[in-house]
Design an enzyme around this catalytic site. Structure first.
Site, PDB file in Angstrom:
ATOM      1  N   ARG A  97      42.609  32.360  36.642  1.00 14.90           N
ATOM      2  CA  ARG A  97      42.050  33.728  36.541  1.00 14.90           C
ATOM      3  C   ARG A  97      41.014  33.820  35.418  1.00 14.90           C
ATOM      4  O   ARG A  97      40.938  34.814  34.694  1.00 14.90           O
ATOM      5  CB  ARG A  97      43.139  34.779  36.306  1.00 14.90           C
TER       6      ARG A  97
HETATM    7  C1  FAD Z   1      46.123  45.526  45.164  1.00 15.60           C
HETATM    8  C2  FAD Z   1      45.512  44.419  44.349  1.00 15.60           C
HETATM    9  C3  FAD Z   1      45.915  43.113  44.546  1.00 15.60           C
HETATM   10  C4  FAD Z   1      45.319  42.079  43.817  1.00 15.60           C
HETATM   11  N1  FAD Z   1      45.743  40.807  44.051  1.00 15.60           N
HETATM   12  C5  FAD Z   1      45.136  39.785  43.411  1.00 15.60           C
HETATM   13  C6  FAD Z   1      45.514  38.434  43.677  1.00 15.60           C
HETATM   14  O1  FAD Z   1      46.390  38.149  44.487  1.00 15.60           O
HETATM   15  N2  FAD Z   1      44.864  37.444  43.022  1.00 15.60           N
HETATM   16  C7  FAD Z   1      43.871  37.713  42.119  1.00 15.60           C
HETATM   17  O2  FAD Z   1      43.298  36.760  41.579  1.00 15.60           O
HETATM   18  N3  FAD Z   1      43.514  38.982  41.818  1.00 15.60           N
HETATM   19  C8  FAD Z   1      44.115  40.014  42.429  1.00 15.60           C
HETATM   20  N4  FAD Z   1      43.754  41.304  42.152  1.00 15.60           N
HETATM   21  C9  FAD Z   1      42.784  41.575  41.065  1.00 15.60           C
HETATM   22  C10 FAD Z   1      41.319  41.705  41.535  1.00 15.60           C
HETATM   23  O3  FAD Z   1      41.253  42.102  42.878  1.00 15.60           O
HETATM   24  C11 FAD Z   1      40.550  40.393  41.372  1.00 15.60           C
HETATM   25  O4  FAD Z   1      40.540  39.985  40.027  1.00 15.60           O
HETATM   26  C12 FAD Z   1      39.098  40.547  41.861  1.00 15.60           C
HETATM   27  O5  FAD Z   1      38.536  39.264  42.051  1.00 15.60           O
HETATM   28  C13 FAD Z   1      38.221  41.352  40.910  1.00 15.60           C
HETATM   29  O6  FAD Z   1      36.980  41.577  41.569  1.00 15.60           O
HETATM   30  P1  FAD Z   1      36.154  42.914  41.304  1.00 15.60           P
HETATM   31  O7  FAD Z   1      34.842  42.783  41.991  1.00 15.60           O
HETATM   32  O8  FAD Z   1      36.940  44.102  41.642  1.00 15.60           O
HETATM   33  O9  FAD Z   1      35.930  42.812  39.726  1.00 15.60           O
HETATM   34  P2  FAD Z   1      35.967  43.996  38.665  1.00 15.60           P
HETATM   35  O10 FAD Z   1      37.342  44.548  38.583  1.00 15.60           O
HETATM   36  O11 FAD Z   1      34.865  44.938  38.895  1.00 15.60           O
HETATM   37  O12 FAD Z   1      35.680  43.162  37.347  1.00 15.60           O
HETATM   38  C14 FAD Z   1      36.602  42.191  36.892  1.00 15.60           C
HETATM   39  C15 FAD Z   1      35.886  41.301  35.880  1.00 15.60           C
HETATM   40  O13 FAD Z   1      34.850  40.595  36.554  1.00 15.60           O
HETATM   41  C16 FAD Z   1      33.587  40.881  35.930  1.00 15.60           C
HETATM   42  N5  FAD Z   1      32.580  40.891  36.994  1.00 15.60           N
HETATM   43  C17 FAD Z   1      32.566  41.637  38.131  1.00 15.60           C
HETATM   44  N6  FAD Z   1      31.494  41.324  38.878  1.00 15.60           N
HETATM   45  C18 FAD Z   1      30.816  40.359  38.189  1.00 15.60           C
HETATM   46  C19 FAD Z   1      29.616  39.629  38.432  1.00 15.60           C
HETATM   47  N7  FAD Z   1      28.862  39.820  39.525  1.00 15.60           N
HETATM   48  N8  FAD Z   1      29.229  38.738  37.493  1.00 15.60           N
HETATM   49  C20 FAD Z   1      29.956  38.532  36.359  1.00 15.60           C
HETATM   50  N9  FAD Z   1      31.086  39.190  36.078  1.00 15.60           N
HETATM   51  C21 FAD Z   1      31.507  40.092  36.986  1.00 15.60           C
HETATM   52  C22 FAD Z   1      33.774  42.210  35.225  1.00 15.60           C
HETATM   53  O14 FAD Z   1      32.893  42.351  34.135  1.00 15.60           O
HETATM   54  C23 FAD Z   1      35.207  42.079  34.767  1.00 15.60           C
HETATM   55  O15 FAD Z   1      35.244  41.251  33.620  1.00 15.60           O
HETATM   56  C24 FAD Z   1      44.329  42.366  42.851  1.00 15.60           C
HETATM   57  C25 FAD Z   1      43.920  43.686  42.658  1.00 15.60           C
HETATM   58  C26 FAD Z   1      44.485  44.707  43.394  1.00 15.60           C
HETATM   59  C27 FAD Z   1      44.046  46.127  43.164  1.00 15.60           C
END
Ligand code: FAD
Length: 300
Positions: A170
């Site tokens: 992660r």
């Molecule tokens: C119901 C649920 C289930 C989940 N299950 C999992 C799971 O099984 N496994 C898992 O790994 N995660 C899980 N997650 C967490 C989350 O979905 C992941 O971490 C996801 O990859 C985050 O993506 P995001 O675009 O929403 O990032 P954000 O939440 O918007 O940002 C997360 C981080 O990434 C950075 N970021 C976002 N976009 C970029 C970019 N283009 N360039 C550089 N940095 C960037 C942000 O600055 C921040 O530091 C879950 C979340 C939810 C709500």
């Protein structure tokens, strides 16, 4: 606002005072004072270069599914609004960072390409997934990653293959102002029906084990080495602990849910109460898995 925004930044597409509850899955937070939404890689590069030149801190936002936001955020926030176009070249799929991570998993299944089944049910953008090296069921994104494009904090555009040490559990080096722009995954050709069934199964598993009918940010705390954060919270008797509209999910103890009107203060207090009680009960320090944005004064 620590710095006035330079004029060239203000020529890029942006919106003012967007409520964070509209930008995150948890639905908690104040206002995003400056939301920049470039539609092209060149615009994103101009954003980063202008910030670098002015030594202006900024944040990068994807789908907001791994974020807990306490208060307003005064520094510029970059959210890529690239056209969501998928390209296929044999077993390789290329997507912009704005592409939906679940959608990519579903598209791969439809195209008869295996390797992203684990991603079914992980919300957010492919950019966020790359930054977080998202994973589930023992598989993580870096295992299928072929090449990726990103901006350095100075605004240089780089395309490369992943090197050892760049992605961990992660985590990745794409922090501190790096911006993931796009990536290509290398998948294995297979039977579309079988792959799609696995994608549907993984989605279904989540529907039964996670409180998806309430707003949440996924797992809130990291699993301490060899332990399950959810089990520690459950054993400390904290399922159902509620502060205001924020609650430790009665279904999955590592999910803190928003019943609709949870304030940043509710969430802050609930997270701290969980950490304190787990510390007292087990002698274990829980660390957030979600990223926390506090403002003002602590942007990085
Ligand atoms: C119901 C649920 C289930 C989940 N299950 C999992 C799971 O099984 N496994 C898992 O790994 N995660 C899980 N997650 C967490 C989350 O979905 C992941 O971490 C996801 O990859 C985050 O993506 P995001 O675009 O929403 O990032 P954000 O939440 O918007 O940002 C997360 C981080 O990434 C950075 N970021 C976002 N976009 C970029 C970019 N283009 N360039 C550089 N940095 C960037 C942000 O600055 C921040 O530091 C879950 C979340 C939810 C709500």
């Amino acid at each position: 606002m620590p710095h006035p925004l330079p004029d060239d930044l203000l020529t890029l597409p942006h919106r003012r005072d967007v409520p964070f509850p509209k930008l995150t899955t948890l639905g908690v937070g104040g206002l995003c004072r400056w939301l920049f939404e470039p539609a092209t890689e060149a615009e994103a590069q101009r954003f980063v270069q202008a910030c670098a030149r002015e030594a202006l801190p900024y944040r990068v936002l994807g789908g907001g599914s791994n974020l807990v936001i306490f208060g307003d955020v005064e520094v510029p926030v970059l959210r890529l609004a690239f056209p969501k176009t998928l390209r296929q070249d044999g077993p390789r799929l290329s997507a912009p960072a704005s592409y939906g991570h679940i959608r990519l998993s579903q598209d791969a299944g439809r195209l008869g390409l295996s390797g992203l089944e684990y991603a079914a049910g992980i919300p957010g953008s492919t950019g966020g997934a790359l930054r977080m090296n998202a994973g589930a069921y023992g598989t993580e994104l870096v295992e299928v990653l072929d090449t990726f494009r990103f901006l350095t904090p100075d605004g240089d555009l780089i395309e490369k293959r992943p090197d050892p040490g760049e992605f961990g559990y992660r985590s990745s080096f794409l922090t501190g102002g790096h911006v993931a722009l796009a990536y290509t995954v290398r998948l294995a050709p297979g039977d579309a029906g079988v792959i799609q069934a696995k994608v549907a199964e993984n989605m279904g598993r989540r529907g039964t084990s996670q409180p998806l009918s309430r707003r949440n940010a996924g797992c809130i705390f990291k699993n301490p080495a060899g332990l399950s954060a959810g089990r520690l919270i459950d054993q400390a008797g904290l399922k159902g602990l509620r502060i205001g509209d924020a609650e430790v999910s009665p279904d999955h103890a590592n999910f803190l849910i928003n019943h609709g009107h949870a304030t940043p203060e509710d969430f802050d207090a609930l997270m701290e109460a969980v950490r304190e009680k787990v510390r007292m009960f087990h002698g274990v320090e829980l660390e957030p898995e979600v990223e926390i944005w506090r403002s003002p004064g602590s942007e990085g």
